[in-house]
Design an enzyme around this catalytic site. Structure first.
Site, PDB file in Angstrom:
ATOM      1  N   TRP A 108      -0.090   6.216  12.488  1.00 36.84           N
ATOM      2  CA  TRP A 108      -0.217   6.435  11.045  1.00 36.84           C
ATOM      3  C   TRP A 108      -0.620   5.156  10.321  1.00 36.84           C
ATOM      4  O   TRP A 108      -0.086   4.079  10.593  1.00 36.84           O
ATOM      5  CB  TRP A 108       1.135   6.906  10.485  1.00 36.84           C
ATOM      6  CG  TRP A 108       1.189   6.867   8.995  1.00 36.84           C
ATOM      7  CD1 TRP A 108       1.452   5.796   8.200  1.00 36.84           C
ATOM      8  CD2 TRP A 108       0.918   7.960   8.112  1.00 36.84           C
ATOM      9  NE1 TRP A 108       1.361   6.143   6.874  1.00 36.84           N
ATOM     10  CE2 TRP A 108       1.056   7.476   6.786  1.00 36.84           C
ATOM     11  CE3 TRP A 108       0.597   9.312   8.294  1.00 36.84           C
ATOM     12  CZ2 TRP A 108       0.863   8.286   5.671  1.00 36.84           C
ATOM     13  CZ3 TRP A 108       0.409  10.121   7.185  1.00 36.84           C
ATOM     14  CH2 TRP A 108       0.545   9.619   5.891  1.00 36.84           C
ATOM     15  N   MET A 109      -1.570   5.276   9.385  1.00 34.30           N
ATOM     16  CA  MET A 109      -1.942   4.173   8.501  1.00 34.30           C
ATOM     17  C   MET A 109      -1.969   4.669   7.062  1.00 34.30           C
ATOM     18  O   MET A 109      -2.435   5.783   6.816  1.00 34.30           O
ATOM     19  CB  MET A 109      -3.338   3.652   8.867  1.00 34.30           C
ATOM     20  CG  MET A 109      -3.788   2.450   8.053  1.00 34.30           C
ATOM     21  SD  MET A 109      -5.579   2.217   8.056  1.00 34.30           S
ATOM     22  CE  MET A 109      -6.019   3.454   6.826  1.00 34.30           C
ATOM     23  N   ASN A 110      -1.435   3.857   6.110  1.00 34.21           N
ATOM     24  CA  ASN A 110      -1.673   4.175   4.704  1.00 34.21           C
ATOM     25  C   ASN A 110      -2.218   2.948   3.967  1.00 34.21           C
ATOM     26  O   ASN A 110      -3.206   2.365   4.428  1.00 34.21           O
ATOM     27  CB  ASN A 110      -0.534   4.945   4.014  1.00 34.21           C
ATOM     28  CG  ASN A 110       0.833   4.280   4.053  1.00 34.21           C
ATOM     29  OD1 ASN A 110       1.434   4.092   5.112  1.00 34.21           O
ATOM     30  ND2 ASN A 110       1.332   3.930   2.865  1.00 34.21           N
ATOM     31  N   ASP A 111      -1.594   2.474   2.916  1.00 36.86           N
ATOM     32  CA  ASP A 111      -2.200   1.505   2.000  1.00 36.86           C
ATOM     33  C   ASP A 111      -2.774   0.232   2.619  1.00 36.86           C
ATOM     34  O   ASP A 111      -2.178  -0.303   3.551  1.00 36.86           O
ATOM     35  CB  ASP A 111      -1.157   1.026   0.987  1.00 36.86           C
ATOM     36  CG  ASP A 111      -0.273   2.126   0.471  1.00 36.86           C
ATOM     37  OD1 ASP A 111      -0.552   3.304   0.770  1.00 36.86           O
ATOM     38  OD2 ASP A 111       0.712   1.816  -0.190  1.00 36.86           O
ATOM     39  N   GLN A 162      -0.304  -0.606   5.761  1.00 35.41           N
ATOM     40  CA  GLN A 162       0.945   0.104   6.037  1.00 35.41           C
ATOM     41  C   GLN A 162       0.763   0.882   7.345  1.00 35.41           C
ATOM     42  O   GLN A 162      -0.247   1.600   7.507  1.00 35.41           O
ATOM     43  CB  GLN A 162       1.251   1.075   4.893  1.00 35.41           C
ATOM     44  CG  GLN A 162       1.472   0.368   3.549  1.00 35.41           C
ATOM     45  CD  GLN A 162       2.856  -0.239   3.473  1.00 35.41           C
ATOM     46  OE1 GLN A 162       3.833   0.422   3.131  1.00 35.41           O
ATOM     47  NE2 GLN A 162       2.961  -1.509   3.830  1.00 35.41           N
ATOM     48  N   SER A 169       4.310  -1.954   0.514  1.00 36.56           N
ATOM     49  CA  SER A 169       3.046  -2.603   0.151  1.00 36.56           C
ATOM     50  C   SER A 169       3.207  -3.887  -0.636  1.00 36.56           C
ATOM     51  O   SER A 169       4.204  -4.107  -1.306  1.00 36.56           O
ATOM     52  CB  SER A 169       2.182  -1.615  -0.647  1.00 36.56           C
ATOM     53  OG  SER A 169       1.661  -0.658   0.255  1.00 36.56           O
ATOM     54  N   ARG A 198       8.202  -0.985  -7.139  1.00 31.58           N
ATOM     55  CA  ARG A 198       7.557  -1.413  -5.899  1.00 31.58           C
ATOM     56  C   ARG A 198       6.092  -1.762  -6.132  1.00 31.58           C
ATOM     57  O   ARG A 198       5.494  -1.361  -7.128  1.00 31.58           O
ATOM     58  CB  ARG A 198       7.666  -0.301  -4.835  1.00 31.58           C
ATOM     59  CG  ARG A 198       7.088   1.032  -5.223  1.00 31.58           C
ATOM     60  CD  ARG A 198       7.254   2.062  -4.105  1.00 31.58           C
ATOM     61  NE  ARG A 198       6.691   3.345  -4.469  1.00 31.58           N
ATOM     62  CZ  ARG A 198       7.394   4.326  -5.033  1.00 31.58           C
ATOM     63  NH1 ARG A 198       8.666   4.174  -5.313  1.00 31.58           N
ATOM     64  NH2 ARG A 198       6.829   5.490  -5.350  1.00 31.58           N
ATOM     65  N   ASP A 199       5.563  -2.535  -5.167  1.00 29.15           N
ATOM     66  CA  ASP A 199       4.135  -2.861  -5.125  1.00 29.15           C
ATOM     67  C   ASP A 199       3.794  -3.962  -6.123  1.00 29.15           C
ATOM     68  O   ASP A 199       4.358  -3.994  -7.231  1.00 29.15           O
ATOM     69  CB  ASP A 199       3.257  -1.613  -5.382  1.00 29.15           C
ATOM     70  CG  ASP A 199       3.691  -0.459  -4.484  1.00 29.15           C
ATOM     71  OD1 ASP A 199       4.308  -0.749  -3.432  1.00 29.15           O
ATOM     72  OD2 ASP A 199       3.468   0.702  -4.829  1.00 29.15           O
ATOM     73  N   GLU A 234       1.871   3.514  -8.724  1.00 24.94           N
ATOM     74  CA  GLU A 234       1.984   2.787  -7.466  1.00 24.94           C
ATOM     75  C   GLU A 234       0.826   1.793  -7.328  1.00 24.94           C
ATOM     76  O   GLU A 234      -0.239   1.970  -7.921  1.00 24.94           O
ATOM     77  CB  GLU A 234       1.949   3.774  -6.285  1.00 24.94           C
ATOM     78  CG  GLU A 234       3.153   4.695  -6.230  1.00 24.94           C
ATOM     79  CD  GLU A 234       3.228   5.511  -4.956  1.00 24.94           C
ATOM     80  OE1 GLU A 234       2.214   6.103  -4.556  1.00 24.94           O
ATOM     81  OE2 GLU A 234       4.332   5.539  -4.352  1.00 24.94           O
TER      82      GLU A 234
HETATM   83  N1  DQQ Z   1       2.940   3.433  -0.028  1.00 24.24           N
HETATM   84  C1  DQQ Z   1       3.890   2.342   0.221  1.00 24.24           C
HETATM   85  C2  DQQ Z   1       4.534   2.008  -1.126  1.00 24.24           C
HETATM   86  C3  DQQ Z   1       3.517   2.465  -2.102  1.00 24.24           C
HETATM   87  C4  DQQ Z   1       2.965   3.739  -1.455  1.00 24.24           C
HETATM   88  C5  DQQ Z   1       4.885   2.776   1.271  1.00 24.24           C
HETATM   89  C6  DQQ Z   1       1.602   4.115  -1.977  1.00 24.24           C
HETATM   90  O1  DQQ Z   1       4.796   0.625  -1.261  1.00 24.24           O
HETATM   91  O2  DQQ Z   1       4.056   2.716  -3.376  1.00 24.24           O
HETATM   92  O3  DQQ Z   1       4.196   3.025   2.491  1.00 24.24           O
HETATM   93  O4  DQQ Z   1       0.923   4.946  -1.054  1.00 24.24           O
END
Ligand code: DQQ
Length: 483
Positions: A30-33, A49, A94, A154-155, A215
Site C-alpha cells: 500500500w502507498m498513499n501520500d 506513506q 504525513s 495533522r500534516d 488534510e
Molecule cells: N494520510 C496520512 C495523514 C493524512 C492522510 C495518513 C491524507 O497524515 O492526513 O496516512 O491522505
C-alpha cells in the site's frame, strides 16, 4: 530496518495489466501520500506513506525513492518506521522536509499514538538521506490549543518569514469545517501557536464544499501571490484536493478564490508542493485506486503517484499546471494524424496502446461534444470517454463503460473549462494501464483510474456528437517503462 527491506521492497507483484509502468509506485503493498519532498545534492527525494505488510492502509511507515531526472526512480530502504514506544508508535503519518539554518535536512511529520496526532521532528544527512534520526524530545508540540475542539491535527507545511520558521498544521474545527493552525519557531523544535492561518468558517467558498478537515496543507507563493493547497476530508471520505488564492496579511490568509485542483475526485489526493533546484514549484499527488479492497489485496499493491507537475502563473495571472518536460525523454514510437474534420456520429481510431502520451488539439468547439475514446475495445464494449461539452463548457471523463468488472468504479467525473473565443481545445493526457491523467489547456486537470477487462481495450479513437469536430493536430507517443 534490514528485515523490512528484504520482506517488502524486495517483493514484487505478479504481472497485473492494471499496474502502471511509468508512474512511480513501490514494488508492492500500500502507498498513499507523497511526503518529505526535497531536492538534495543532485537528487529528487520522494518519501511516501507506506504499509510494508499489505495492500491496505495501516502500519504507516515512510517509504523512500530518489531520482536524478524526475522520471527514473531508485527504491531505497524504508526511511522511517513507527518507534517502539514513541509518539509515532502507531504510525509515521504525513510531513514535509526543509533544510535548517545549519544545512541539516529536517522533517516535521505527524506521529500517531493511541489516537493522538502529534508533530514530530527527525533529521538526516549524507548524500542519499537514507537514515532519519528522531528528535529525542518529540513531539515538538505536546498538544493542540485547548480552546479549539478539533476533529484532527495533522500534516505539515513550513516556510520562512521574518527570519523565523512558520508551520501550518492541517485541522478541522468540529462543526465549523477545515482549518490550518499557524505556529512560529526559530529552531524548528520550539513552536509558539500564532492562531489560525486560514479556516472554512470565515472564508467565502461559494459553492465549493471543503469538508470537515483540511488534510496535507501546502502554503506557498508563486511570484508574489500566496496559495493554499489542501485536501478536503470528512469521516470515511477523502474527497478531493483544493487550491485557493487570496491575501496574506498579519499572518492571516484570506481566501478570495478557491477551486478544485483536479476533477478526478479522490484520484488526485494529498498533493505536496516543493521547490526544486531550478526554482520550479513541483507537485505530486496520490492516485488512489478505483477498485475493491479485495481486488487490491489480490493484486498485492494499491496506489500510484501522479506524474510530477509544475505549478506556474501565466502572464495573465492564471494558475497553470504542466507535466514536467523531463517526461518527454520517455517518448518512443510516435503516431500522428493529419488535421481533418470529423462529422457527428463518427468514431475514428487514431492510435493504440495502454501506455501512451497524447496531445490532441481541436478547433474551439461551439456546440455538441467532441473528444477521445480511450482504452477502447474494437467493438466499443469497453471504452472511457474524455470529452468536451461545448454547451456547458465542461471537461468530462465518462467511465460508465470503462470496464465490464462491476467492482470497478464507473461514474462520470467533470470539471469546468471555459475557453476563450478562439481558444482551441488542447487535451494533453497520459494513459498508463489503469491510470488516466489529463491536463486540458494547461489548467483543468482530471486524474482517474479505469480497469478494462479486455486485453484488446487499447484503442484511442476520436469522436464527435451533435456537430462536426475539427481536429487540428493529433500526436501519440508510446511511453517506455521507467523500471
Ligand atoms: N494520510 C496520512 C495523514 C493524512 C492522510 C495518513 C491524507 O497524515 O492526513 O496516512 O491522505
Amino acid at each position: 530496518m534490514g528485515t523490512h527491506l528484504d520482506q517488502t521492497l524486495g517483493r514484487r507483484v505478479t504481472f497485473d495489466s492494471h499496474r502502471p509502468s511509468y508512474h512511480f509506485l513501490p514494488p508492492a503493498n500500500w502507498m498513499n501520500d507523497p511526503n518529505g519532498l526535497i531536492d538534495w545534492q543532485g537528487r529528487y527525494h520522494l518519501y511516501y506513506q507506506y504499509n510494508p505488510f499489505g495492500a491496505r492502509w495501516g502500519n504507516i511507515h515512510w517509504g523512500h525513492a530518489s531520482s536524478d531526472d524526475l522520471v527514473h526512480w531508485t527504491h531505497h530502504p524504508i526511511a522511517l518506521e513507527p518507534s517502539a514506544d514513541g509518539p509515532d508508535a502507531n504510525g509515521c503519518w504525513s510531513g514535509c522536509a526543509v533544510v535548517d539554518a545549519a544545512g541539516v535536512p529536517t522533517i516535521l511529520y505527524t506521529g500517531l499514538r493511541n489516537g493522538l496526532q502529534r508533530p514530530c521532528l527527525a533529521t538526516s544527512g549524507g548524500a542519499l538521506l537514507l537514515e532519519w534520526e528522531r528528535y529525542a524530545a518529540n513531539p515538538v508540540i505536546p498538544e493542540p490549543p485547548q480552546e479549539l475542539d478539533l476533529v484532527g491535527f495533522r500534516d505539515h507545511t513550513i516556510w520562512q518569514e521574518d527570519g523565523d520558521w512558520f508551520m501550518g498544521i492541517g485541522a478541522g474545527v468540529r462543526g465549523a469545517g477545515g482549518a490550518v493552525l499557524l505556529y512560529r519557531s526559530n529552531d524548528l523544535r520550539h513552536w509558539e501557536y500564532e492562531g489560525l492561518l486560514a479556516s472554512a468558517e470565515t472564508e467565502y467558498f461559494g459553492a465549493l464544499w471543503t469538508g470537515a478537515m483540511w488534510e496535507c496543507p501546502n502554503f506557498f507563493w508563486l511570484h508574489d501571490r500566496p496559495f493554499l493547497v489542501f485536501s478536503a476530508w470528512e469521516e470515511g471520505r477523502t474527497a478531493y484536493s483544493v487550491v485557493a488564492t487570496g491575501s496574506y496579511v498579519d499572518r492571516r490568509f484570506t481566501m478570495e478564490q478557491a477551486s478544485r485542483l483536479d476533477y478526478g475526485d479522490h484520484h488526485f489526493y494529498a498533493p505536496q508542493v516543493m521547490t526544486d533546484r531550478h526554482g520550479r514549484r513541483l507537485m505530486w499527488g496520490w492516485i488512489q485506486e478505483g477498485r475493491s479492497l479485495e481486488a487490491q489485496d489480490a493484486a498485492g499493491w494499491s496506489g500510484a503517484m501522479s506524474l510530477p507537475r509544475q505549478l506556474l502563473l501565466n502572464p495573465a495571472g492564471v494558475l497553470e499546471i504542466h507535466p514536467v518536460p523531463e517526461l518527454r525523454s520517455l517518448r518512443e514510437k510516435h503516431h500522428q494524424a493529419v488535421a481533418h474534420s470529423v462529422p457527428p456520429g463518427t468514431v475514428e481510431v487514431l492510435a493504440g496502446g495502454a501506455h501512451l502520451e497524447i496531445e490532441a488539439v481541436f478547433a474551439r468547439p461551439r456546440a455538441g461534444m467532441c473528444g477521445l475514446s480511450l482504452r477502447r475495445s474494437p467493438d466499443g464494449e469497453e471504452e472511457t470517454l474524455l470529452m468536451y461539452d461545448a454547451g456547458d463548457q465542461i471537461l468530462v471523463l465518462d467511465r460508465r463503460r470503462a470496464s465490464r468488472d462491476p467492482e470497478a468504479t464507473a461514474d462520470i467525473q467533470s470539471g469546468p473549462l471555459m475557453l476563450a473565443e478562439d481558444e482551441p481545445l488542447r487535451l494533453h493526457l497520459f494513459i498508463d494501464a489503469s491510470v488516466v491523467e489529463v491536463f486540458a489547456n494547461d489548467r483543468t486537470c482530471l486524474t482517474s483510474r479505469v480497469y478494462p477487462t479486455r486485453s484488446d481495450a487499447t484503442r484511442v479513437a476520436m469522436f464527435a456528437e451533435g456537430t462536426d469536430a475539427q481536429l487540428l493536430s493529433f500526436d501519440a507517443w508510446e511511453i517506455a517503462s521507467i523500471w
